[in-house]
Design an enzyme around this catalytic site. Sequence first.
Site, PDB file in Angstrom:
ATOM      1  CE  LYS A  63     -53.807 -71.917  -4.134  1.00 45.00           C
ATOM      2  NZ  LYS A  63     -53.791 -71.427  -5.523  1.00 45.00           N
ATOM      3  NE  ARG A 114     -57.922 -71.893  -7.904  1.00 47.25           N
ATOM      4  CZ  ARG A 114     -59.161 -72.371  -7.886  1.00 47.25           C
ATOM      5  NH1 ARG A 114     -59.405 -73.614  -7.487  1.00 47.25           N
ATOM      6  NH2 ARG A 114     -60.166 -71.611  -8.275  1.00 47.25           N
ATOM      7  N   GLY A 116     -50.204 -65.034  -7.816  1.00 51.15           N
ATOM      8  CA  GLY A 116     -50.251 -64.725  -9.232  1.00 51.15           C
ATOM      9  C   GLY A 116     -49.006 -65.064 -10.012  1.00 51.15           C
ATOM     10  CG  MET A 135     -45.605 -70.363  -9.975  1.00 52.29           C
ATOM     11  SD  MET A 135     -44.983 -71.724  -8.985  1.00 52.29           S
ATOM     12  CE  MET A 135     -45.927 -71.518  -7.494  1.00 52.29           C
ATOM     13  NE  ARG A 154     -53.160 -65.984   0.099  1.00 46.69           N
ATOM     14  CZ  ARG A 154     -52.955 -65.811  -1.188  1.00 46.69           C
ATOM     15  NH1 ARG A 154     -52.256 -66.692  -1.874  1.00 46.69           N
ATOM     16  NH2 ARG A 154     -53.450 -64.765  -1.826  1.00 46.69           N
ATOM     17  CG  HIS A 195     -51.194 -59.387  -9.819  1.00 45.37           C
ATOM     18  ND1 HIS A 195     -50.294 -58.415 -10.186  1.00 45.37           N
ATOM     19  CD2 HIS A 195     -50.493 -60.534  -9.718  1.00 45.37           C
ATOM     20  CE1 HIS A 195     -49.095 -58.946 -10.312  1.00 45.37           C
ATOM     21  NE2 HIS A 195     -49.188 -60.242 -10.033  1.00 45.37           N
ATOM     22  CD  GLU A 219     -11.006 -52.628  10.675  1.00 50.48           C
ATOM     23  OE1 GLU A 219     -11.816 -52.127   9.876  1.00 50.48           O
ATOM     24  OE2 GLU A 219     -10.392 -51.955  11.517  1.00 50.48           O
ATOM     25  CB  SER A 246     -15.730 -53.200  17.750  1.00 51.72           C
ATOM     26  OG  SER A 246     -16.838 -52.769  16.982  1.00 51.72           O
ATOM     27  N   GLY A 290     -15.630 -55.197  12.664  1.00 49.98           N
ATOM     28  CA  GLY A 290     -15.867 -54.277  11.555  1.00 49.98           C
ATOM     29  C   GLY A 290     -16.246 -55.076  10.320  1.00 49.98           C
ATOM     30  CB  THR A 291     -19.323 -56.948   9.499  1.00 50.12           C
ATOM     31  OG1 THR A 291     -20.229 -55.853   9.693  1.00 50.12           O
ATOM     32  CG2 THR A 291     -19.298 -57.814  10.742  1.00 50.12           C
ATOM     33  CG  ASN A 292     -19.193 -51.921   6.736  1.00 53.83           C
ATOM     34  OD1 ASN A 292     -20.151 -52.681   6.782  1.00 53.83           O
ATOM     35  ND2 ASN A 292     -19.278 -50.643   7.064  1.00 53.83           N
ATOM     36  CG  ASP A 293     -12.626 -52.243   6.095  1.00 53.51           C
ATOM     37  OD1 ASP A 293     -13.282 -51.884   5.094  1.00 53.51           O
ATOM     38  OD2 ASP A 293     -11.785 -51.522   6.654  1.00 53.51           O
ATOM     39  CB  CYS A 310     -19.086 -50.957  14.870  1.00 50.82           C
ATOM     40  SG  CYS A 310     -17.400 -51.242  14.292  1.00 50.82           S
ATOM     41  CE1 TYR A 356     -20.860 -52.671  20.263  1.00 51.18           C
ATOM     42  CE2 TYR A 356     -20.033 -53.764  22.229  1.00 51.18           C
ATOM     43  CZ  TYR A 356     -19.813 -52.980  21.105  1.00 51.18           C
ATOM     44  OH  TYR A 356     -18.547 -52.520  20.835  1.00 51.18           O
TER      45      TYR A 356
END
Length: 886
Positions: free
Chosen positions: A22, A91, A100, A102, A332, A445, A749, A768, A770-773, A836, A856
């Site tokens: 602001k 303000r 809204g 703060m 803004r 708001h 993984e 590849s 394996g980001t989950n495991d 993956c 990829y």
Amino acid sequence: MPKYVYDFIEGDRSRADLLGGKGANLAEMTRLGLPVPPGFTVTTDACRAFLATGAPPDGLYEEINAHLRQIEARLDRWLGDPADPLLLAVRSGGRYSMPGMMETILDIGLNDATVAGLAAHSGDERFAWDSYRRLIQMFGRTVHGVPAEEFEHELAAVRATAGPGGPSAEQLRDLVDTYKKIFARHVGHDFPQAPHEQLFLAVRAVFSSWHSERARVYRRQERIPDDLGTAVTVMAMVFGNLGPDSGTGVAFTRDPATGAPGVYGDYLTDAQGEDVVAGIRNTVPLTELERLDPASYHRLRQIMATLERHYRDLCDVEFTIERGRLWMLQTRVGKRTAAAAFVIAAQLAEEGLVTADEALTRVTGAQLAHLMFPAFDTAVAPAPLAVGVGASPGAAVGRVVFDSAAATTADGPVILVRPETNPDDLPGMIAAAGVLTSRGGKTSHAAVVARGMGRTCVCGADALRIDVERGEFTVGDRVVRAGELISIDGTSGRIWLGEVPAQPSPVARYLAGELRPEADPLVAAVHRLLAHADLVRRLGVRANADTPADARRARRLGATGIGLCRTEHMFLGERRALVERLILADRPAEVAAALDALLPLQRADFVELLAAMDGLPVTVRLLDPPLHEFLPPLAELTARVAVARARGEDPGRDATLLAAVRRTHEANPMLGLRGVRLGLLVPGLFAMQVRALAEAAAQRVRSGGDPRPEIMVPLVGDVRELAAVADEARRVLAEVDGAPEIPVGTMIETPRAALTAGEIAAEARFFSLGTNDLTQTTWAFSRDDVEGSFFPAYLARGIFPVSPFESLDVTGVGRLVRLAVAEGRATRPELTVGVCGEHGGDPDSIAFFAAAGLDYVSCSPYRVPVARLAAGRAAVESGTDTSDSR
């Protein structure tokens, strides 16, 4: 000594970190010569110092006084002057917009003496006493926590007895006395009469509001850091509540809901400050200002055009007209819906205000995902119950709740229904599927916050008579109670009883190839920006697909291959019995027979999959889960066997299965006999899958196809595991005539695989991730257990800004990713590396993967367009040379 206060003429928009959004934009408008009331900004540095110690930094009040004297000299009016007092607006203004969340305090400087001077100078005693009561109400609530409802109750009682023109000066004078008594009763002393004391306490209160619960909740929702602090702007008051030639409003340079060019906004005559946003009464469209005050309207249009060209984006502005004189109180870059974001970005590129690269950075993958959601099929919808203002598009269906607490504890989707929302409703707005209010417009708001969060919102449905205490609303004779199902359309503003059927969105239809780009402005914008993303992105985008239908869908949505085909999904349903035969086999001949029965089924699956992705890579992961997942649960089998024996019956096959389940049972199957270990300990299992894939590829070649399969070995932790499987695979591949070359790679993984990636790359043609495991094993989290237990507490306490399963932990898991990429390519420079896990479809994670040098990402078919867009953004934002993009 540090400088903590800057006059508006000293700053510019580049200093938003110090002056807040602001303050920086007020400074920018001042530099542009626009009509901004004089003022100054107390910096975020001062706020952080205050929050760290609980006291203002040394010299702050002296700096504020020095800048205040400059304003007084410029206006020839003085704070506390009983004849013609200068009044101030205080303000908040953080680095990022938090509408809204703060505090604001207006009319600082009024007291028992100056109220008479304000009345005399303005010639309007009623206005003066109304301004004084506003100050006591705002100051009491903000600075000392006096309950707002006590003030509101007394104000409502006065309004109920007032005439058509509202409360009289005498009524407002009496109301001020009542307010002062409420203040004294709660605070323990009288309302402060010293204007400078009011100012300093107001500044402290705005600083403190940074840590209010609603501000914390909003920052968590929007991922705004907690350590930024807020700046405080102090400016001379201008008054929109001085009669019919005065007013206040909010305007947008383009429609924030659709992106269409034009005049959009709300205006209230004879209103002050926060009245528009608070939704105290319904506004009139901004176009009505042209009739009420043509000169101010045309000047406002000129200013809005100047701001849009200057900021090269949609701007929203807050303004006040004081007896025919226009003042700009804020500007803004405006919040907008997902649809408006795409349309505006494409328009700005067409108009030459931004480049195609810049346009791409103005939209996000999350917004594109939102645009793919279904919308109501209004052709079959019944007549609406009521119609309000469509403030934030979307189709939301849910059960009615009337307060934030009910929304946050509800089981299933809800619609939060309120007369108007305030910042305390934020948790409920986050939890709800949609928001419905009876008051307010597109700049209320509810509208502003809902648009920022992507929530469906309908405002200003004034046909609704909402009784929060009774938990119901009425429209005419129809009563709708808490728990009833309603549907709201944030585009048209329509509200229905019950559930309205939905239909695919135009964007989803376009992505599915059912709609041409020119058929709709939004679709045309999405087409343009996605095409540019495909042009500039370096990352390829593949899909996780296990069936031909998923593969075809992914290809239509722009996937350039399959990055993960989970073969275990091919053994479910009726085929589970064949896997049971394999598990129960205890002689080599029985094992061979079971594998022979599975081979043609696997081959047929692969033929269809390769055909669907002809000419594109298809990465097939060999069987990964532990074998017990193909058998009935231990508890179920135990019970069945026990019941049979209790009846004196032979449990037969159930007993054999139970013995197998007990034999394969593991305390933690995720870390047990699965992945590559399964292939090494169940002779012939992986060989059968490799043979099926090779024979399928050979069949496709004979049919004139262009199959490009890849074999992925799961859960490798040591290069010797991979070497053993790769040797077996190569032997099988050599036995299949006509099969194309099929590379063998692995999933990274586990932490050990990442740490020894240089060794593993000697045997792997590709990685590849394996980001989950990898996330589970790095954090020591079992995802199925922790997401419903302590993750909510971690998120609420700020330990996690977001779940590490939703967006990649770039500090920990990300470090392993970078290490695996670097060490793998040090051994094999041509190594292809993809991801993956589910992070492959998360826009924030995609930006990291692009920076880490991956080739990829692979994600679910429906997230492919999101990944394409995010990959393009990542290329632009990283400064990648887009002239050599694919």
